[in-house]
Design a protein around this motif. Structure first.
Motif, PDB file in Angstrom:
ATOM      1  N   HIS A 136       0.829  -1.204   0.000  1.00 20.59           N
ATOM      2  CA  HIS A 136       0.000   0.000   0.000  1.00 20.59           C
ATOM      3  C   HIS A 136       0.868   1.261   0.000  1.00 20.59           C
ATOM      4  O   HIS A 136       0.499   2.270  -0.616  1.00 20.59           O
ATOM      5  CB  HIS A 136      -0.941  -0.004   1.200  1.00 20.59           C
ATOM      6  CG  HIS A 136      -2.209  -0.764   0.970  1.00 20.59           C
ATOM      7  ND1 HIS A 136      -2.259  -2.134   0.988  1.00 20.59           N
ATOM      8  CD2 HIS A 136      -3.482  -0.343   0.695  1.00 20.59           C
ATOM      9  CE1 HIS A 136      -3.495  -2.538   0.745  1.00 20.59           C
ATOM     10  NE2 HIS A 136      -4.252  -1.471   0.561  1.00 20.59           N
ATOM     11  N   GLU A 137       2.008   1.207   0.682  1.00 20.47           N
ATOM     12  CA  GLU A 137       2.910   2.359   0.663  1.00 20.47           C
ATOM     13  C   GLU A 137       3.460   2.587  -0.741  1.00 20.47           C
ATOM     14  O   GLU A 137       3.612   3.724  -1.188  1.00 20.47           O
ATOM     15  CB  GLU A 137       4.061   2.154   1.660  1.00 20.47           C
ATOM     16  CG  GLU A 137       3.691   2.412   3.107  1.00 20.47           C
ATOM     17  CD  GLU A 137       3.524   3.897   3.436  1.00 20.47           C
ATOM     18  OE1 GLU A 137       3.584   4.739   2.510  1.00 20.47           O
ATOM     19  OE2 GLU A 137       3.323   4.206   4.623  1.00 20.47           O
ATOM     20  N   VAL A 138       3.766   1.499  -1.456  1.00 22.04           N
ATOM     21  CA  VAL A 138       4.243   1.613  -2.840  1.00 22.04           C
ATOM     22  C   VAL A 138       3.152   2.215  -3.713  1.00 22.04           C
ATOM     23  O   VAL A 138       3.418   3.119  -4.542  1.00 22.04           O
ATOM     24  CB  VAL A 138       4.678   0.240  -3.387  1.00 22.04           C
ATOM     25  CG1 VAL A 138       4.940   0.321  -4.887  1.00 22.04           C
ATOM     26  CG2 VAL A 138       5.919  -0.255  -2.664  1.00 22.04           C
ATOM     27  N   LEU A 139       1.919   1.738  -3.546  1.00 16.96           N
ATOM     28  CA  LEU A 139       0.803   2.289  -4.313  1.00 16.96           C
ATOM     29  C   LEU A 139       0.629   3.777  -4.035  1.00 16.96           C
ATOM     30  O   LEU A 139       0.396   4.569  -4.954  1.00 16.96           O
ATOM     31  CB  LEU A 139      -0.487   1.541  -3.956  1.00 16.96           C
ATOM     32  CG  LEU A 139      -0.636   0.115  -4.481  1.00 16.96           C
ATOM     33  CD1 LEU A 139      -1.883  -0.532  -3.878  1.00 16.96           C
ATOM     34  CD2 LEU A 139      -0.733   0.114  -6.004  1.00 16.96           C
ATOM     35  N   LEU A 140       0.764   4.151  -2.767  1.00 19.69           N
ATOM     36  CA  LEU A 140       0.627   5.557  -2.394  1.00 19.69           C
ATOM     37  C   LEU A 140       1.745   6.391  -3.022  1.00 19.69           C
ATOM     38  O   LEU A 140       1.491   7.477  -3.569  1.00 19.69           O
ATOM     39  CB  LEU A 140       0.663   5.702  -0.878  1.00 19.69           C
ATOM     40  CG  LEU A 140       0.625   7.137  -0.333  1.00 19.69           C
ATOM     41  CD1 LEU A 140      -0.657   7.841  -0.753  1.00 19.69           C
ATOM     42  CD2 LEU A 140       0.768   7.141   1.188  1.00 19.69           C
TER      43      LEU A 140
END
Length: 201
Positions: free
Chosen positions: A24-28
Motif C-alpha cells: 500500500h505504501e508503494v501504491l501511495l
C-alpha cells in the motif's frame, strides 16, 4: 445495485501483514508521484492509517493525520463531488482523525455518513470508533447517544459480528459508569457469541 459484502474491506481493512502495508505504501508513492486523483490518494492513506493504528505505529499515524489536516485546510475535499465509495472512505478517515486528533472531526464524519448509501456495516464501524473514543475520553453521554443509531442500523440483520461489537461498546459504557456487574454481563455475552462464531466458521 448495493456493493458486494467483500467490497467493505476498502474501508475497514486492518492487518498486521507487513507485506500488505508495504504494498500500500508503494501504491501511495506511485499515486502521489504521478498526481493521481486526490480522493484515491485519500482512500489509500485511510487504509494505511488503519494498518498503522492496529500496529500502534504512532509515527506513521501522525503522517496520515498531518496530511489530512493540510488538505482539509486547503479545502481539497468536496463531498458534493465525491462518489458514494469515496464518501464512505472519507467518513471513516474523519472518524480516525477524531480518534487521533480531536472529537470535532466526529461531527463531520456523522454528517458525511448521512450521504453514504448501501454500506451499513461501514456505518456501524464509524459509529463504533466514535463511541469507543468518546468513552475513553470520559464523554459517556455522547457515547450513549450513539447506541440507538447503531441499533437502528443493526436492525437490517447485519449478522453476529456487528451485534457483538455493539455488545462490546455497551460493556465499555457500563464499565466507565462503574456498573461492573452489567459490564461483566455484556463482556460474557461477547465471549459466548465469539466462541459460537468460531465453532461455525
Amino acid at each position: 445495485t448495493p456493493p458486494k459484502e467483500g467490497s467493505l474491506h476498502r474501508y475497514s481493512t486492518i492487518s498486521k501483514d507487513d507485506a500488505m502495508i508495504s504494498n500500500h505504501e508503494v501504491l501511495l508513492e506511485k499515486a502521489e508521484k504521478y498526481n493521481a486523483n486526490s480522493y484515491k490518494i485519500m482512500e489509500l492513506r485511510k487504509t494505511l492509517m488503519d494498518f498503522y493504528g492496529i500496529n500502534k505505529d504512532h509515527l506513521n499515524c501522525k503522517r496520515m493525520t498531518t496530511w489530512f489536516k493540510e488538505h482539509e485546510e486547503k479545502k481539497v475535499f468536496n463531498v458534493s463531488l465525491m462518489s458514494n465509495d469515496t464518501k464512505a472512505a472519507y467518513s471513516w478517515y474523519l472518524a480516525l482523525m477524531g480518534m487521533y486528533e480531536d472529537s470535532v472531526y466526529f461531527n463531520k464524519a456523522k454528517a458525511v455518513l448521512q450521504e453514504v448509501k448501501d454500506y451499513p456495516r461501514m456505518e456501524t464501524g464509524v459509529y463504533d470508533i466514535i463511541a469507543l473514543t468518546e468513552i475513553s475520553r470520559g464523554n459517556i453521554a455522547e457515547a450513549e447517544q450513539i447506541i440507538p443509531i447503531i441499533e437502528k442500523i443493526n436492525a437490517q440483520n447485519l449478522g453476529e459480528v456487528n451485534a457483538n461489537r455493539l455488545l462490546y461498546v455497551k460493556s465499555k459504557i457500563f464499565l466507565a459508569q462503574g456498573n461492573y456487574k452489567e459490564a461483566l454481563n455484556f463482556i460474557n455475552k461477547v465471549i459466548t457469541a465469539e466462541q459460537e462464531l468460531m465453532q461455525h466458521s
